[in-house]
Design a protein around this motif. Structure first.
Motif, PDB file in Angstrom:
ATOM      1  N   GLY A  91      -7.346 -12.282  -2.725  1.00  0.00           N
ATOM      2  CA  GLY A  91      -6.335 -11.704  -1.750  1.00  0.00           C
ATOM      3  C   GLY A  91      -6.774 -11.680  -0.303  1.00  0.00           C
ATOM      4  O   GLY A  91      -6.115 -11.757   0.636  1.00  0.00           O
ATOM      5  N   ASN A  92      -7.921 -11.011  -0.050  1.00  0.00           N
ATOM      6  CA  ASN A  92      -8.617 -10.979   1.276  1.00  0.00           C
ATOM      7  C   ASN A  92      -9.034 -12.323   1.753  1.00  0.00           C
ATOM      8  O   ASN A  92      -8.634 -12.463   3.021  1.00  0.00           O
ATOM      9  N   ARG A  93      -9.684 -13.017   1.088  1.00  0.00           N
ATOM     10  CA  ARG A  93     -10.456 -14.004   1.709  1.00  0.00           C
ATOM     11  C   ARG A  93      -9.868 -15.561   0.908  1.00  0.00           C
ATOM     12  O   ARG A  93      -9.937 -16.497   1.794  1.00  0.00           O
ATOM     13  N   ILE A  94      -9.350 -15.256  -0.051  1.00  0.00           N
ATOM     14  CA  ILE A  94      -8.700 -16.375  -0.888  1.00  0.00           C
ATOM     15  C   ILE A  94      -7.351 -16.072  -1.379  1.00  0.00           C
ATOM     16  O   ILE A  94      -7.303 -14.892  -1.825  1.00  0.00           O
ATOM     17  N   ALA A  95      -6.292 -16.534  -0.803  1.00  0.00           N
ATOM     18  CA  ALA A  95      -5.120 -15.971  -0.886  1.00  0.00           C
ATOM     19  C   ALA A  95      -4.274 -17.358  -1.895  1.00  0.00           C
ATOM     20  O   ALA A  95      -4.713 -18.610  -2.017  1.00  0.00           O
ATOM     21  N   MET A  96      -3.296 -16.949  -2.646  1.00  0.00           N
ATOM     22  CA  MET A  96      -2.585 -17.924  -3.314  1.00  0.00           C
ATOM     23  C   MET A  96      -1.021 -17.717  -3.276  1.00  0.00           C
ATOM     24  O   MET A  96      -0.627 -16.567  -3.380  1.00  0.00           O
ATOM     25  N   ILE A  97      -0.285 -18.838  -3.176  1.00  0.00           N
ATOM     26  CA  ILE A  97       1.026 -18.825  -3.409  1.00  0.00           C
ATOM     27  C   ILE A  97       1.568 -19.395  -4.535  1.00  0.00           C
ATOM     28  O   ILE A  97       0.861 -20.756  -4.608  1.00  0.00           O
ATOM     29  N   PHE A  98       2.377 -18.927  -5.254  1.00  0.00           N
ATOM     30  CA  PHE A  98       2.913 -19.692  -6.680  1.00  0.00           C
ATOM     31  C   PHE A  98       3.935 -20.367  -6.513  1.00  0.00           C
ATOM     32  O   PHE A  98       4.981 -20.461  -5.544  1.00  0.00           O
ATOM     33  N   GLN A  99       4.270 -21.006  -7.667  1.00  0.00           N
ATOM     34  CA  GLN A  99       5.587 -21.957  -7.745  1.00  0.00           C
ATOM     35  C   GLN A  99       6.790 -21.327  -7.422  1.00  0.00           C
ATOM     36  O   GLN A  99       7.747 -21.761  -6.751  1.00  0.00           O
ATOM     37  N   GLU A 100       7.005 -20.264  -8.475  1.00  0.00           N
ATOM     38  CA  GLU A 100       8.162 -19.766  -8.688  1.00  0.00           C
ATOM     39  C   GLU A 100       8.508 -18.443  -7.728  1.00  0.00           C
ATOM     40  O   GLU A 100       8.148 -17.563  -8.236  1.00  0.00           O
ATOM     41  N   PRO A 101       8.827 -18.680  -6.687  1.00  0.00           N
ATOM     42  CA  PRO A 101       9.185 -17.439  -5.633  1.00  0.00           C
ATOM     43  C   PRO A 101      10.058 -16.399  -6.446  1.00  0.00           C
ATOM     44  O   PRO A 101      10.133 -15.168  -6.142  1.00  0.00           O
ATOM     45  N   MET A 102      10.657 -17.040  -7.619  1.00  0.00           N
ATOM     46  CA  MET A 102      11.672 -15.993  -8.348  1.00  0.00           C
ATOM     47  C   MET A 102      11.022 -15.000  -9.166  1.00  0.00           C
ATOM     48  O   MET A 102      11.538 -13.961  -8.906  1.00  0.00           O
ATOM     49  N   THR A 103       9.912 -15.459  -9.665  1.00  0.00           N
ATOM     50  CA  THR A 103       9.300 -14.469 -10.746  1.00  0.00           C
ATOM     51  C   THR A 103       8.048 -14.081 -10.266  1.00  0.00           C
ATOM     52  O   THR A 103       7.605 -13.036 -10.692  1.00  0.00           O
ATOM     53  N   LEU A 177      -9.066 -19.156   3.008  1.00  0.00           N
ATOM     54  CA  LEU A 177      -8.441 -20.242   1.947  1.00  0.00           C
ATOM     55  C   LEU A 177      -7.269 -19.996   1.517  1.00  0.00           C
ATOM     56  O   LEU A 177      -7.121 -18.625   1.113  1.00  0.00           O
ATOM     57  N   LEU A 178      -6.041 -20.753   1.674  1.00  0.00           N
ATOM     58  CA  LEU A 178      -4.695 -20.547   1.050  1.00  0.00           C
ATOM     59  C   LEU A 178      -4.499 -21.628   0.058  1.00  0.00           C
ATOM     60  O   LEU A 178      -4.593 -22.748   0.277  1.00  0.00           O
ATOM     61  N   ILE A 179      -4.399 -21.038  -1.265  1.00  0.00           N
ATOM     62  CA  ILE A 179      -4.211 -22.011  -2.235  1.00  0.00           C
ATOM     63  C   ILE A 179      -2.254 -21.939  -2.513  1.00  0.00           C
ATOM     64  O   ILE A 179      -2.058 -20.782  -2.659  1.00  0.00           O
ATOM     65  N   ALA A 180      -1.959 -23.126  -2.284  1.00  0.00           N
ATOM     66  CA  ALA A 180      -0.477 -23.064  -2.370  1.00  0.00           C
ATOM     67  C   ALA A 180      -0.343 -24.024  -3.743  1.00  0.00           C
ATOM     68  O   ALA A 180      -0.413 -25.280  -3.626  1.00  0.00           O
ATOM     69  N   ASP A 181       0.207 -23.494  -4.820  1.00  0.00           N
ATOM     70  CA  ASP A 181       0.490 -24.152  -5.913  1.00  0.00           C
ATOM     71  C   ASP A 181       1.923 -24.481  -6.185  1.00  0.00           C
ATOM     72  O   ASP A 181       2.764 -23.520  -6.464  1.00  0.00           O
ATOM     73  N   GLU A 182       2.320 -25.696  -5.648  1.00  0.00           N
ATOM     74  CA  GLU A 182       3.686 -26.287  -5.934  1.00  0.00           C
ATOM     75  C   GLU A 182       4.394 -25.248  -4.811  1.00  0.00           C
ATOM     76  O   GLU A 182       5.711 -24.756  -5.819  1.00  0.00           O
ATOM     77  N   PRO A 183       4.110 -24.767  -3.766  1.00  0.00           N
ATOM     78  CA  PRO A 183       5.018 -23.700  -3.162  1.00  0.00           C
ATOM     79  C   PRO A 183       6.521 -24.097  -2.882  1.00  0.00           C
ATOM     80  O   PRO A 183       7.352 -23.343  -2.617  1.00  0.00           O
ATOM     81  N   THR A 184       6.808 -25.427  -3.171  1.00  0.00           N
ATOM     82  CA  THR A 184       8.238 -25.602  -2.713  1.00  0.00           C
ATOM     83  C   THR A 184       9.020 -26.442  -3.902  1.00  0.00           C
ATOM     84  O   THR A 184      10.262 -26.673  -3.440  1.00  0.00           O
ATOM     85  N   THR A 185       8.543 -26.627  -5.080  1.00  0.00           N
ATOM     86  CA  THR A 185       9.079 -27.407  -6.156  1.00  0.00           C
ATOM     87  C   THR A 185      10.473 -26.799  -6.409  1.00  0.00           C
ATOM     88  O   THR A 185      11.440 -27.337  -6.902  1.00  0.00           O
ATOM     89  N   ALA A 186      10.449 -25.440  -6.264  1.00  0.00           N
ATOM     90  CA  ALA A 186      11.660 -24.753  -6.819  1.00  0.00           C
ATOM     91  C   ALA A 186      12.764 -24.719  -5.763  1.00  0.00           C
ATOM     92  O   ALA A 186      13.910 -24.110  -6.001  1.00  0.00           O
ATOM     93  N   LEU A 187      12.511 -25.331  -4.453  1.00  0.00           N
ATOM     94  CA  LEU A 187      13.380 -25.102  -3.505  1.00  0.00           C
ATOM     95  C   LEU A 187      13.922 -26.326  -2.931  1.00  0.00           C
ATOM     96  O   LEU A 187      13.613 -27.564  -3.625  1.00  0.00           O
ATOM     97  N   ASP A 188      15.116 -26.105  -2.555  1.00  0.00           N
ATOM     98  CA  ASP A 188      15.843 -27.569  -1.725  1.00  0.00           C
ATOM     99  C   ASP A 188      15.079 -28.165  -0.679  1.00  0.00           C
ATOM    100  O   ASP A 188      14.032 -27.732  -0.109  1.00  0.00           O
ATOM    101  N   VAL A 189      15.205 -29.489  -0.675  1.00  0.00           N
ATOM    102  CA  VAL A 189      14.637 -30.201   0.161  1.00  0.00           C
ATOM    103  C   VAL A 189      14.430 -29.837   1.722  1.00  0.00           C
ATOM    104  O   VAL A 189      13.453 -29.582   2.454  1.00  0.00           O
TER     105      VAL A 189
END
Ligand SMILES: Nc1ncnc2c1ncn2[C@@H]1O[C@H](COP(=O)(O)OP(=O)(O)OP(=O)(O)O)[C@@H](O)[C@H]1O
Ligand SMILES: Nc1ncnc2c1ncn2[C@@H]1O[C@H](COP(=O)(O)OP(=O)(O)OP(=O)(O)O)[C@@H](O)[C@H]1O
Ligand SMILES: [Mg+2]
Ligand SMILES: [Mg+2]
Lengths: 326, 345, 273, 507, 307
Positions: A91-103, A177-189
């Motif tokens: 969270g502080n030095r390594i952060a992460m964004i997940f696939q489903e912003p919904m959940t 470091l930001l880890i972005a795990d499929e940050p946009t697959t649930a979104l429109d183009v």
């Protein structure tokens, strides 16, 4: 310190304990990301991208665990840190964004509070200060009327807005470091384009390195400087993103590039039958011996069926894991 | 390429289709509002043609499809299938409809009944439609399985014993078992593994030719749509905003939304920043005044924001656009051409 | 998947109870009703009388064995009635929606609002005590939960691809409900059913206590337990054995329900991290 | 030992989980009379020591008019709990109230014995013509029959209410009576609390300051409470009777009395087999009543010979009950044409001392002589209905068979309608003759002899299976004194006689 | 919020009407004449007059109409048995039952929910196994039997508490019946809570919270609890119905002067106005409590608040 990579993964193996036995869900994973660099991880569903990411941030939970290998962040081996020290990084030095912003957001907590938590946890701010900082963080991800929005609950936001909130949370403490795990697959183009641009710009401004995970080759190539392709728990090819599309070395990468209809190709080349990769992705409990791609590979020979290939350096830069690479 | 064909070539025509859903409100029906999921859509599908339907999530693509399939009763409008008006008929006619139009679903995991073998999945429809001879049923099932690239011996397995790609093949076989004329594919490959998609796309194209099918192809993936379609219709907030030959749409997109859509696709070989539109997706319960796209449109002017929405104007070449300023925009685009449609934000 | 302990223990207990009920004529030493000999009244457990005798001189072991029949019949049949009603209403309401859904919802609310034991009490009062009345009373009063679950499942299942596919293929509504929806919602229904059986067995005991139980002379565990309550200190064996039978059976059903839930009900299966 | 003044008496009401009503005229349940004995008084009271009803509110009764006219010289020191003195008007008002036909007060069955009462009930008259106020403390009562009115007017059903007060709505919330204790509080379903009435007419009485009657329908719960010293009296069922006898600490607390209730199985003569006297006798032979009494009822009953109970003045000690003789029973059945036996439906309630358990014990005995039984279990209220309407083949019941032997036997008189108390619809002119004679007899010895004859006649006719007479058993804490062995109902105690010594935990 | 309340109140009206109808119809076919619950040997003429006076001769729908009309004015009729207005009887009985139910509910929530939480934090651990054994045992015992045992142990053997009674001493009389009544909901809440927490622990937002660097305790405190509460609350609301049913047994056993024992008495003695009144009150209480639960939902779960 310059020159030392931000994060270095060496020969990482992730075990899956399915009750009766352990299987390696991913193995021999090695890569490094420099400060401020953008690195992409692509591959099909289930090939082990997410668990690799989770291993980096220390969030693997049973039945998954790190079986072997080493993860070094900023010169320190993460696995050997105390739980508290690990949490300090997370969270502080390594952060992460997940696939489903919904959940990925707590439905019963205002988004402002979910951002503010970061400041309380890592910066020692009071809730009042943190709340103010959360408004600023929301503003920085270009959420309109952030003073009002901080009090909203996730279900009151659209998918794109939620993903912005996720980015605000991830970047709140200015991670390395930001880890972005499929940050946009649930979104429109069209929304995807905005989120990707936002993320890219913010990270560039702050010098945050990105590990971007996706199954969309085009997107990763577009965002990242270097790309690693995973197949069945292994990295099969790692290249600069400019090259990997023009001159894919691994048969799997080649197959992928050829099999997908690309915008504009029909207009340019006419409609031709798409190249197919025969067969199916192997099940995790049932990986073939040797090169894991061999049952689907047109060039497979005996050695491919018995000996797992090692990662070879390519002259043009990059690595490939194939007995017969060009 | 677009020589005018005879009217009887039309296998499906949708005229002024509207589907409104009541939402909210409880038992007493208070504060019940109408969600205009589809609001005046016209579509034509010719025999042997593939019509691509693209648009943002929630723009009403699936709703159009479900109306054609007779699963939703339209609020207004007319659907003519193979010469028969199907709107306003009792739902008992589902069987007749089933022999004309069928559907391939998006999620191969959720679209097969986990408690039925493939054989039952394929045989039951035949029985429902009065095919009773044991040998004929077996024949048709075996033939169909071979058509989609499966072995007839595999028929006695359950869906979980198949991979995603194979399941989608079963889904296609089920859609084709009654020999329909039209197949609606709602995102047929987006849930599949990347390396499998080509197999399914190729299969669909093959079957179209061998069986003389017409497709309506719904997809987010513009690459797939471009590859498969003969004509493309672009939807935005329940309306068609652009409709035309595939080449027209992809090479000379006339509506700003279509342009934004195409520009937002990352090009693997062309690492430019992605074009963004800004603004948020509109709330279908509370659509913007004027042109629905105007709040997000970089070309929008006062006219666009305040006048009632523009109408769909069809040019002589069959290319239709719903935009006040399409002419001017086309001019601008021509000037900036050469960047493969990618517009800088 | 590991075979869960509660599934095994629960299944065994319940199977045992059913087996005892089925084999009662062979397992019992004496007739549970007619073999009363007041000369033998209230004998404590011994080699001759495994579980002792009751105040009428009947062999408690035999009565417990035969009691399994009545108690399990009450549990199983009444729960079956509940499940059938609940599934029929919930499934059709969820699938069809519209006014029928409103009606079923209202009905469910009514059933939910009257505590089932109280409702059963009222029905028993009207019908009079007896096995049939008990089956009706317990069978009509406990379906609201099943109905809700069935309705919710139907609501979510009807948007599943295969249900839509069946519609598109021209299947009739009934066929869709029976072949597409029903088999796929059985998991949670079975779980509720199992737990419901347990509570039906307990309800039978409670109604016996309130004086509205199974009609004698047939022994049910509930009526045996209830009749023995005054002798809880003077002749504890009178209540211990039927009480134990109820406890073990209900325990078995609860464990079985839990175990089945782990297997059948996708909600409680742990998801991926 | 001199009675101690003060303290609290904690009685229990064991027959259900509530009192029916605070208007004691509306309820005939034994449960309610428990508190009514403390709160109310009737014209007569049952003298347990003498074994007969004695005048309570009258100092003197003069009989005239060929035994039909009774002139009561009333007490002039009886005060209602609102402080008003009782007069003849109150009694007349009370009896008129009970005869209100729109209310169906159960006490009407007793008051009907007064001339003109039935007319009031039918709405043909406003006042009972047979009641005449001579002066404030003299009342004349004309009866329709030559009977002892004491047997009619000693129960709480005919409690005397203060005139007019009793008609007010507030009365049912806060009843007012003449008894030794006045009403304090009623928690429905839990208890009634009463406190000493200082102007009670018996000098020095009552002794206790307070009476609490707690409702405790569950025998097991009562047992715990009694052992836990939370209550002073507890009615014992068979199981606890045995347990208390066996427990040295509790043995001394037991008080027993033979009550005037006969338990029996009534047989419907309209059901063909039961029309035959031999069948009815066969049933009496086929059931081992003694065994049931000793084993199942745990000797908490006395074997019934015929209808009249042990304590009845007309009980014939020389009479022997039907012996257990299945062979004889079989023979009688064969003679009656049922060598293979038959099947009948037996309606019963759940009652532990005369209901279901007894039926269950009898079933195998009857089975031995070929008679099959189908049990029909109903609630007590339904059983009462079934019995009254004759809607049964057989039923088991406990019926009051005293204290007045003539009234008890009257139930089998042809003139008594079935719903009244002739539940078996018994009609026999010979029996009627004996009974009528007994009613006319002026000489008490002669009368007793005739009644014994009638009782023996019933024995022979066997309209019922004579099972037992109840032995009422109550456990009484050692610190509670003055318990009266009341055969009409042991729980009905004249509370002014009760006192607690200072070992009572309730002080 | 207010409009929500009003809407919910309106929605309960059909339910209440349906319940009234149901109970009414049920008891209009009851065997045994009503008058027999009043008097053993009333003159047949008296009986007829009585029936007429009570309106029992009218056809069912007329009686129903009359009943509803009276109900609307808050008049539940007059008890056949006690000749008291049913309203007055119910008024006296309502408070004891409420006391009992709320005490049992408080006991079961206070014990069951934390037990479930503790069990869920280490699934499969010793505490978990023990808690679940307790829970499943609590659900499997016949209530009156449990009550007797509790009575013997706590009143007689240990002498801690009185075995029966109501009122004067206050709390001490309440404890044993409430304990008896509370055991099975306690077990249920422990199980529900455990399941809810385990379920929520697998949710995506929990993973998000962990990725923020939160300790497990914080994750539970900040994110899991409130979400679990939503699920627990539903169970609590529904469980009130079950408690009211079980209260019948417990009240009878402990001579507790509540609606439950009134109901049993009235049912057994065919006192139809009292039965109808009691059931109606139980239903109204249940609906009221669930209305409260719904309002609480709004407080806890914003998705509902804004719906
Ligand atoms: N909690 C878990 N329990 C069991 N197996 C798991 C779990 N998490 C992941 N796996 C397995 O590990 C493998 C790798 O999973 P991972 O989530 O990393 O795939 P991925 O590449 O991210 O795929 P996707 O594109 O679908 O997100 C898969 O086969 C998956 O089934
Ligand atoms: N049954 C329904 N009730 C209410 N609203 C509905 C219903 N079905 C669809 N909608 C709404 O109608 C609009 C159009 O939905 P539709 O599913 O047709 O969109 P779509 O274009 O297929 O989107 P996607 O690409 O996400 O599948 C959406 O706003 C959706 O929320
Ligand atoms: Mg993943
Ligand atoms: Mg769709």
């Amino acid at each position: 310190m310059t020159g030392a990579p931000l994060i270095e993964v060496e020969d990482l193996r992730i075990d899956l304990d399915d009750g009766e036995r352990r299987v390696a869900a991913a193995e021999g994973i090695s890569f490094r990301i420099d400060r401020g660099e953008t690195f992409g991880l692509v591959g099909e569903s289930g090939c082990g991208k997410s668990i690799t990411a989770l291993a980096l941030i220390g969030l693997l939970r049973p039945p998954l665990s790190i079986g072997a290998g080493m993860i070094r962040f900023d010169g320190r081996e993460i696995q050997h840190l105390s739980a508290a020290a690990q949490r300090d990084l997370r969270g502080n030095r390594i952060a992460m964004i997940f696939q489903e912003p919904m959940t990925a957001l707590n439905p019963v907590s205002p988004v402002g509070r979910q951002i503010a938590e970061m400041f309380v946890l890592h910066k020692g701010n009071s809730w009042r200060e943190a709340h103010q900082l959360a408004v600023e963080a929301l503003a920085s991800v270009r959420v309109p009327a952030p003073e009002r929005r901080v009090n909203d609950y996730p279900h009151q936001l659209s998918g794109g807005m939620r993903q912005r909130v996720m980015i605000a949370i991830a970047l709140a403490c200015g991670p390395d470091l930001l880890i972005a795990d499929e940050p946009t697959t649930a979104l429109d183009v069209t929304v995807q384009a905005e989120i990707i641009e936002l993320m890219r710009n913010l990270c560039a401004e702050r010098g945050t390195a990105i590990l971007m995970i996706s199954h969309d080759l085009g997107l990763v190539a577009n965002v990242c400087r270097r790309v690693a392709v995973m197949y069945a728990g292994r990295i099969v090819e790692e290249r600069g993103s400019a090259d990997i599309f023009r001159t894919p070395s691994h048969p799997y990468t080649q197959g992928l590039v050829d099999s997908l209809p690309r915008l504009g190709s029909r207009a340019a080349l006419g409609r031709s039958r798409l190249k197919e990769i025969a067969g199916v992705v192997p099940a995790i409990t049932n990986f073939p011996d040797g090169c894991r791609f061999n049952p689907r590979c047109a060039h497979a020979t005996d050695i491919c069926r018995s000996v797992a290939p090692t990662a070879d350096l390519l002259e043009a830069g990059g690595l490939v894991r194939c007995h017969h690479h060009a | 390429m677009h020589e005018p064909r005879g009217k009887d070539d039309l296998i499906l025509s949708v005229e002024d289709l509207a589907v409104h859903f009541p939402v909210g409100g409880g038992l007493l029906g208070r504060n019940r509002r109408m969600l205009r999921a589809v609001d005046g859509v016209d579509l034509n599908l010719k025999r042997g043609e593939c019509l691509g339907l693209v648009g943002e999530s929630g723009s009403g693509k699936s709703t159009v499809a479900l109306s054609i399939l007779g699963l939703l009763a339209p609020t207004r409008g007319r659907i003519v299938l193979d010469g028969q008006v199907i709107t306003g008929r009792p739902s008992g006619d589902r069987k007749a409809l089933a022999r004309i139009v069928q559907m391939v679903f998006q999620d191969p995991y959720a679209s097969l009944n986990p408690r039925q073998t493939v054989r039952r999945t394929l045989e039951d429809p035949l029985r429902v439609h009065g095919v009773t001879a044991r040998s004929e049923i077996e024949d048709r099932v075996a033939t169909m399985l071979r058509h989609v690239g499966l072995r007839p011996e595999q028929a006695d397995r359950y869906p979980h014993e198949f991979s995603g790609g194979q399941r989608q093949r079963i889904g296609i076989a089920r859609a084709l078992i009654l020999n329909p004329r039209i197949v609606i594919c709602d995102e047929p490959v987006s849930a599949l593994d990347v390396s499998i998609r080509a197999q399914i796309i190729n299969l669909l194209l093959e079957l179209k030719d061998t069986l003389g099918l017409s497709y309506i192809m719904i997809s987010h993936d513009l690459g797939v749509v471009e590859h498969m379609s003969d004509r493309v219709a672009v939807m935005y907030l329940g309306r068609i905003v652009e409709n035309g030959d595939w080449r027209e749409i992809f090479e000379r997109p006339a509506h700003p939304y279509t342009r934004a859509l195409i520009a937002a696709i990352p090009d693997p070989l062309h690492h430019a920043p992605l074009a963004t539109t800004g603004g948020d997706l509109p709330n279908p319960l509370n659509p913007p005044n004027g042109c629905a796209f105007s709040p997000r449109c970089r070309y929008a002017e006062d006219l666009c924001r305040h006048e009632p929405g523009p109408v769909l104007e069809t040019r002589p070449d069959g290319h239709a656009v719903r935009c006040w300023r399409s002419e001017e925009i086309a001019g601008q685009a021509a000037m900036a051409s050469g960047d493969n449609g990618h517009t800088q934000a | 998947m590991k075979l869960r302990a509660n599934l095994v223990i629960g299944g065994t207990l319940f199977a045992l109870a059913v087996l005892v009920g089925v084999l009662a004529p062979w397992l019992a030493h004496t007739d549970p009703v007619l073999d009363a000999n007041l000369m033998n009244a209230e004998e404590p457990p011994s080699w001759t009388w495994w579980f002792g005798t009751d105040d009428q001189g009947r062999d408690i072991y035999s009565r417990v064995v035969y009691g399994a029949r009545v108690s399990l019949t009450v549990g199983i049949v009444s729960q079956l009635i509940n499940s059938v009603i609940g599934v029929a209403l919930g499934l059709s309401a969820g699938y069809w929606g519209g006014w029928w859904d409103d009606v079923v919802n209202a009905l469910t609310n009514v059933m939910l609002a009257i505590p089932s034991l109280i409702f059963a009490l009222a029905i028993m009062a009207v019908l009079g005590p007896g096995l049939t009345s008990l089956l009706i009373a317990l069978g009509l009063t406990n379906w609201s939960f099943t109905c809700r679950i069935a309705r919710a499942s139907a609501l979510s299942l009807r948007n599943q691809g295969y249900v839509q596919a069946a519609t598109v293929l021209g299947y009739g509504d009934l066929r869709i409900m029976m072949t597409q929806l029903l088999p796929n919602m059985l998991g949670p229904i079975v779980v509720i059913g199992t737990l419901g059986m347990g509570s039906a067995v307990l309800s039978e005991a409670a109604l016996s206590f309130l004086g509205l139980g199974v009609r004698p002379p047939f022994p049910s565990w509930g009526s045996m337990l209830s009749d023995a309550r005054d002798q809880i200190t003077t002749a504890p064996w009178l209540s211990v054995f039927p009480g134990l039978a109820i406890f073990l059976t209900v325990l078995g059903l609860n464990l079985l329900g839990d175990g089945l839930r782990d297997i059948l009900d996708p909600h409680s299966r742990s998801r991926r991290t | 030992q001199t009675p101690r003044k003060g303290g609290t008496i904690r009685m229990t009401a064991p027959y259900g989980s509530s009192f029916t009503s605070l208007d004691i005229h509306t309820t005939q349940r034994a449960q309610d009379e428990i508190y009514a004995k403390a709160l109310h008084r009737s014209l007569y009271t049952w003298d347990s020591a003498e074994g007969k009803p004695v005048p309570e509110l009258a100092k003197e009764v003069v009989v005239s008019g060929g035994g039909l006219v009774h002139t009561f010289k009333l007490r002039d020191d009886a005060y209602f709990h609102d402080g008003r003195k009782m007069t003849a008007d109150d009694i007349i008002w009370t009896f008129n109230r009970i005869m209100d036909g729109t209310k169906a007060y159960p006490g009407a069955r007793y008051v009907r014995i007064i001339e003109g009462a039935a007319a009031v009930e039918k709405g043909q008259a406003k006042e009972i013509s047979g009641l005449k106020k001579i002066d404030d403390f003299t009342l004349e009562m004309k009866l329709t029959e030559k009977v002892d009115p004491g047997f009619y007017f000693f129960t709480a059903l005919t409690s005397i209410y203060p005139a007019d007060e009793g008609a007010k709505d507030s009365f049912i919330q806060h009843p007012i009576g003449l008894g030794p204790f006045k009403f304090v509080e009623h928690v429905p379903g839990s208890r009634i609390v009463l406190e000493r009435w200082d102007k009670f007419y018996k000098p020095g009485k009552p002794y206790a300051d307070k009476v609490i009657v707690s409702i405790m329908g569950e025998a097991a719960a009562r047992d715990v409470a009694f052992r836990n010293k939370e209550i002073d009296t507890s009615v014992l069922g068979p199981a606890q009777y045995v347990a208390y006898q066996a427990d040295p600490n509790l043995k001394g607390t037991i008080v027993e009395v033979a009550e005037v209730f006969t338990r029996y199985m009534g047989m419907n003569p309209a059901f063909k087999p039961f029309a035959d006297k031999r069948v009815r006798q066969a049933i009496n032979y086929a059931i081992d009543s003694d065994l049931i009494i000793s084993k199942l009822v745990k000797d908490k009953a006395y074997r019934a010979t015929s209808w009249l109970p042990l304590t009845s003045p007309a009980y014939d000690k020389t009479m022997k009950p039907y012996p257990y003789d299945p062979a004889k029973a079989k023979q009688l059945l064969s003679e009656a044409g049922y060598p293979q036996g038959f099947e009948f439906e037996w309606t019963t309630s759940q009652n532990e001392s005369w209901g279901l358990p007894i039926v269950s014990a009898v079933i195998p005995m009857l089975d031995k002589v070929g008679i099959k039984v189908k049990v029909k279990q109903v609630e007590t209220a339904v059983l009462a209905e079934v019995v009254r309407t004759g809607d049964y083949q057989a039923f088991i019941y406990s019926q009051q068979s005293g204290p007045d032997p003539l009234a008890a036997l009257k139930c089998f008189h042809s003139s008594t309608p079935q719903p009244a108390c002739n539940y078996m619809n018994f009609r026999n002119p010979d029996f009627d003759k004996i009974l009528d004679e007994a009613g006319q007899a002026d000489d008490s010895a002669k009368r007793t002899q005739l009644l014994q004859k009638a009782n023996a006649f019933l024995y022979e006719e066997a309209p019922v299976w004579f099972f037992n007479y109840n032995k009422a058993v109550m456990a009484v804490q050692p610190w509670l004194h003055g318990i009266q062995k009341n055969p009409t109902e042991l729980t009905h105690q004249n509370t002014e006689e009760l006192w607690v010594d200072d070992t009572s935990p309730a002080k | 919020m207010l409009s929500f309340l009003i809407r919910r109140l309106l929605q309960t009206i059909p339910t209440v009407l349906a319940v009234v109808l149901l109970v009414f119809v049920l008891f209009s076919v009851v065997p045994g004449s009503i008058v027999s619950s009043m008097s053993d040997d009333a003159d047949p003429q008296v009986e007829l007059r009585l029936k007429k006076q009570l309106g029992l001769d009218d056809p069912v729908h007329v009686r129903f109409g009359a009943y509803i009309a009276k109900l609307a004015t808050g008049d539940f009729g007059t008890s056949f048995r006690t000749r008291e207005p049913v309203t007055a009887m119910l008024a006296k009985r309502a408070w004891p039952t409420l006391q009992l139910i709320f005490a049992a509910m408080a006991f079961s929530v206070v014990l069951g929910v934390p037990l479930g939480f503790i069990a869920a934090l280490r699934p499969g651990g010793l505490v978990d196994s023990a808690a679940m054994i307790v829970a499943v045992t609590g659900l499997s015992i016949a209530k009156f039997w449990l009550g007797l045992v509790i009575m013997y142990v706590f009143a007689l053997k240990l002498g801690w508490l009185p075995s029966f009674g109501y009122g004067d001493g206050g709390l001490k009389y309440l404890l044993l019946p409430a304990l008896t009544l509370g055991v099975s909901p306690m077990a249920l809440f422990a199980r529900t809570t455990r399941a809810a927490v385990l379920e929520i622990m697998t949710a995506d937002f929990v993973r998000t919270a962990r990725s923020k660097g939160m300790s497990e305790t914080r994750v539970v405190k900040w994110h899991v609890m409130r979400n679990a509460l939503v699920i627990i609350l539903t169970t609590v609301g529904l469980q009130f119905g079950g408690l009211m049913g079980q209260a019948v047994v417990v009240e009878k056993l402990f001579s507790w002067p509540g609606i439950g024992s009134l109901l049993v008495d009235s049912v057994l003695q065919r006192d139809i106005p009292a039965v109808q009144g009691s059931i109606l009150v139980v239903v109204l209480a249940f609906l009221a409590i669930n209305l409260l639960v719904d309002l609480l939902y709004g407080v806890i779960d914003p998705r509902i608040r804004y719906a």
